[in-house]
Design a protein around this motif. Structure first.
Motif, PDB file in Angstrom:
ATOM      1  N   ARG A  19      38.915 -70.620  10.083  1.00  0.00           N
ATOM      2  CA  ARG A  19      40.342 -70.329  10.239  1.00  0.00           C
ATOM      3  C   ARG A  19      41.134 -71.607  10.462  1.00  0.00           C
ATOM      4  O   ARG A  19      40.604 -72.590  10.980  1.00  0.00           O
ATOM      5  CB  ARG A  19      40.558 -69.386  11.429  1.00  0.00           C
ATOM      6  N   CYS A  20      42.428 -71.548  10.110  1.00  0.00           N
ATOM      7  CA  CYS A  20      43.257 -72.732  10.286  1.00  0.00           C
ATOM      8  C   CYS A  20      44.706 -72.340  10.543  1.00  0.00           C
ATOM      9  O   CYS A  20      45.173 -71.312  10.049  1.00  0.00           O
ATOM     10  CB  CYS A  20      43.178 -73.621   9.052  1.00  0.00           C
ATOM     11  N   ASN A  21      45.385 -73.185  11.295  1.00  0.00           N
ATOM     12  CA  ASN A  21      46.805 -72.952  11.582  1.00  0.00           C
ATOM     13  C   ASN A  21      47.712 -73.667  10.578  1.00  0.00           C
ATOM     14  O   ASN A  21      48.921 -73.623  10.712  1.00  0.00           O
ATOM     15  CB  ASN A  21      47.135 -73.360  13.031  1.00  0.00           C
ATOM     16  N   LEU A  22      47.129 -74.368   9.603  1.00  0.00           N
ATOM     17  CA  LEU A  22      47.920 -74.972   8.521  1.00  0.00           C
ATOM     18  C   LEU A  22      47.401 -74.463   7.178  1.00  0.00           C
ATOM     19  O   LEU A  22      46.381 -73.777   7.115  1.00  0.00           O
ATOM     20  CB  LEU A  22      47.838 -76.506   8.572  1.00  0.00           C
ATOM     21  N   ARG A  23      48.099 -74.830   6.142  1.00  0.00           N
ATOM     22  CA  ARG A  23      47.700 -74.433   4.777  1.00  0.00           C
ATOM     23  C   ARG A  23      47.894 -75.632   3.846  1.00  0.00           C
ATOM     24  O   ARG A  23      48.717 -75.572   2.917  1.00  0.00           O
ATOM     25  CB  ARG A  23      48.592 -73.275   4.281  1.00  0.00           C
ATOM     26  N   CYS A  24      47.198 -76.715   4.110  1.00  0.00           N
ATOM     27  CA  CYS A  24      47.415 -77.931   3.314  1.00  0.00           C
ATOM     28  C   CYS A  24      47.206 -77.651   1.827  1.00  0.00           C
ATOM     29  O   CYS A  24      46.240 -76.964   1.455  1.00  0.00           O
ATOM     30  CB  CYS A  24      46.482 -79.037   3.779  1.00  0.00           C
ATOM     31  N   VAL A  25      48.082 -78.214   1.023  1.00  0.00           N
ATOM     32  CA  VAL A  25      48.104 -77.835  -0.396  1.00  0.00           C
ATOM     33  C   VAL A  25      46.803 -78.146  -1.123  1.00  0.00           C
ATOM     34  O   VAL A  25      46.423 -77.430  -2.040  1.00  0.00           O
ATOM     35  CB  VAL A  25      49.276 -78.520  -1.142  1.00  0.00           C
ATOM     36  N   TYR A  26      46.101 -79.201  -0.696  1.00  0.00           N
ATOM     37  CA  TYR A  26      44.871 -79.597  -1.390  1.00  0.00           C
ATOM     38  C   TYR A  26      43.651 -78.874  -0.818  1.00  0.00           C
ATOM     39  O   TYR A  26      42.531 -79.095  -1.253  1.00  0.00           O
ATOM     40  CB  TYR A  26      44.657 -81.113  -1.310  1.00  0.00           C
ATOM     41  N   CYS A  27      43.868 -78.042   0.201  1.00  0.00           N
ATOM     42  CA  CYS A  27      42.733 -77.428   0.887  1.00  0.00           C
ATOM     43  C   CYS A  27      42.716 -75.912   0.760  1.00  0.00           C
ATOM     44  O   CYS A  27      41.655 -75.310   0.616  1.00  0.00           O
ATOM     45  CB  CYS A  27      42.770 -77.837   2.357  1.00  0.00           C
ATOM     46  N   GLY A  67      37.590 -75.392   8.868  1.00  0.00           N
ATOM     47  CA  GLY A  67      38.846 -74.931   9.422  1.00  0.00           C
ATOM     48  C   GLY A  67      39.427 -75.888  10.474  1.00  0.00           C
ATOM     49  O   GLY A  67      39.145 -77.065  10.461  1.00  0.00           O
ATOM     50  N   GLU A  68      40.221 -75.332  11.322  1.00  0.00           N
ATOM     51  CA  GLU A  68      40.760 -76.148  12.395  1.00  0.00           C
ATOM     52  C   GLU A  68      39.973 -75.843  13.674  1.00  0.00           C
ATOM     53  O   GLU A  68      40.071 -74.732  14.214  1.00  0.00           O
ATOM     54  CB  GLU A  68      42.260 -75.873  12.561  1.00  0.00           C
ATOM     55  N   PRO A  69      39.186 -76.825  14.148  1.00  0.00           N
ATOM     56  CA  PRO A  69      38.295 -76.538  15.278  1.00  0.00           C
ATOM     57  C   PRO A  69      39.030 -76.095  16.538  1.00  0.00           C
ATOM     58  O   PRO A  69      38.484 -75.335  17.336  1.00  0.00           O
ATOM     59  CB  PRO A  69      37.568 -77.866  15.506  1.00  0.00           C
ATOM     60  N   THR A  95      40.346 -83.019  13.393  1.00  0.00           N
ATOM     61  CA  THR A  95      41.369 -81.997  13.670  1.00  0.00           C
ATOM     62  C   THR A  95      42.668 -82.346  12.969  1.00  0.00           C
ATOM     63  O   THR A  95      42.925 -83.523  12.687  1.00  0.00           O
ATOM     64  CB  THR A  95      41.616 -81.890  15.192  1.00  0.00           C
ATOM     65  N   ASN A  96      43.475 -81.325  12.741  1.00  0.00           N
ATOM     66  CA  ASN A  96      44.804 -81.618  12.190  1.00  0.00           C
ATOM     67  C   ASN A  96      45.761 -82.075  13.291  1.00  0.00           C
ATOM     68  O   ASN A  96      46.897 -82.438  13.015  1.00  0.00           O
ATOM     69  CB  ASN A  96      45.370 -80.417  11.414  1.00  0.00           C
ATOM     70  N   GLY A  97      45.335 -82.022  14.523  1.00  0.00           N
ATOM     71  CA  GLY A  97      46.106 -82.603  15.624  1.00  0.00           C
ATOM     72  C   GLY A  97      47.209 -81.725  16.197  1.00  0.00           C
ATOM     73  O   GLY A  97      47.789 -82.054  17.230  1.00  0.00           O
TER      74      GLY A  97
HETATM   75 FE1  SF4 Z   1      43.556 -76.629   7.676  1.00  0.00          FE
HETATM   76 FE2  SF4 Z   1      42.396 -79.014   7.767  1.00  0.00          FE
HETATM   77 FE3  SF4 Z   1      42.422 -77.567   5.505  1.00  0.00          FE
HETATM   78 FE4  SF4 Z   1      44.689 -78.600   6.360  1.00  0.00          FE
HETATM   79  S1  SF4 Z   1      42.861 -79.752   5.707  1.00  0.00           S
HETATM   80  S2  SF4 Z   1      44.387 -76.480   5.644  1.00  0.00           S
HETATM   81  S3  SF4 Z   1      44.433 -78.509   8.514  1.00  0.00           S
HETATM   82  S4  SF4 Z   1      41.368 -77.057   7.360  1.00  0.00           S
END
Ligand code: SF4
Ligand code: SAM
Length: 266
Positions: A19-27, A67-69, A95-97
């Motif tokens: 799971r993650c709290n962001l949705r980075c475009v490349y990920c 994901g986001e730890p 982490t995405n910080g």
């Molecule tokens: Fe989430 Fe990290 Fe993927 Fe960004 S790169 S969507 S922060 S898991």
């Protein structure tokens, strides 16, 4: 423990959540990726068992990723449990910080040594565009909290996208220089097509000296980021899965059509 190509596998990367709290475009796509059901995700007890087994087979370094730890419930407790195991020299987190402002102090107290924070631009609008959900101020707060907590060194992971503006990378380099942060530039990769590259300022991408093995949140031990090979600890048991992952670690990465960055953790 040495693999068939005489590489000493001493580095375990653990994805603790998909799971993650962001949705980075490349990920990830904007709508997110289908998430694993809770019962598929390894418990802390299972993760600890794998780390213990790894240590008796030469693991000395652990990295927690996602994901986001930091969205995994009880993450500080997990770090405490891992650092309590004798034999780990180095434990870091990627982490995405975003939540680091909240967690840095407790993570350091739990024994975490250092963090890699992902930051691809220092422009707030561009950051929001890339992450779709993020506020860059949270990351800046996270960086300062990590510094105040004594997490060191702080490394910045900067993904350079195929069509990114040069100014983003230059801005991040400059920001890191001014703030005493180390920076690593990672070319955007594609698991499915096998497009991978060396990490500038880091040690990723050197197949001949690769010392890593990866654990996904649902218990797949993966010998390489760029392979479909995986050995599930629940299906095979920890020992068999671990030994198979090392025995079958390929000499070089190829393609991975079974994972995304978001569930293998980079
Ligand atoms: Fe989430 Fe990290 Fe993927 Fe960004 S790169 S969507 S922060 S898991
Ligand atoms: N959520 C955390 C974060 O963003 O740092 C940890 C997981 S994330 C998958 C780990 C690293 O993989 C991040 O530094 C991220 O920038 C990188 N990453 C994600 N997708 C990538 C891609 N397609 N190519 C290269 N790096 C990627």
């Amino acid at each position: 423990m040495f693999d068939s190509f005489n590489r000493n596998i001493n580095y375990l990367r653990i994805s603790v959540t998909d799971r993650c709290n962001l949705r980075c475009v490349y990920c990830m796509p904007e709508c997110g990726v289908p998430i694993m059901s809770h019962d598929k995700i390894l418990t802390f007890e299972e993760i600890i068992e794998i780390v213990r087994f790894g240590i008796t087979h030469g693991i000395t370094k652990v990295r927690i990723t996602g994901g986001e730890p930091l969205v995994r419930k009880g993450i500080v407790q997990l770090v405490t449990q891992i650092t309590a195991i004798e034999g780990i020299n180095d434990i870091g987190m990627t982490t995405n910080g975003i939540l680091l402002g909240q967690f840095a102090q407790d993570l350091a107290a739990a024994g975490l040594k250092r963090v890699n924070i992902s930051l691809d631009t220092i422009d707030p609008d561009c950051f929001h565009e890339i992450t779709r959900l993020g506020n860059i101020e949270d990351v800046f707060r996270g960086i300062e909290a990590a510094r105040a907590a004594g997490l060191f060194p702080i490394k910045i992971n900067c993904v350079v996208k195929q069509h990114s503006r040069e100014t983003d990378a230059a801005g991040v380099r400059d920001f890191c220089g001014k703030n005493g942060l180390q920076v690593r530039f990672i070319k955007e990769m594609n698991l499915e097509t096998g497009q991978f590259s060396l990490v500038e300022g880091g040690d990723g991408g050197h197949c001949a000296t690769c010392n890593r093995i990866r654990l996904t949140a649902n218990g797949d031990l993966k010998p390489c980021l760029f392979t479909d090979l995986s050995y599930n600890v629940r299906e095979m048991g920890v020992e068999k899965a671990y030994l198979a992952a090392i025995a079958n670690k390929p000499s070089c990465g190829s393609i991975n059509q079974s994972n995304q960055f978001s569930n293998i953790g980079g």
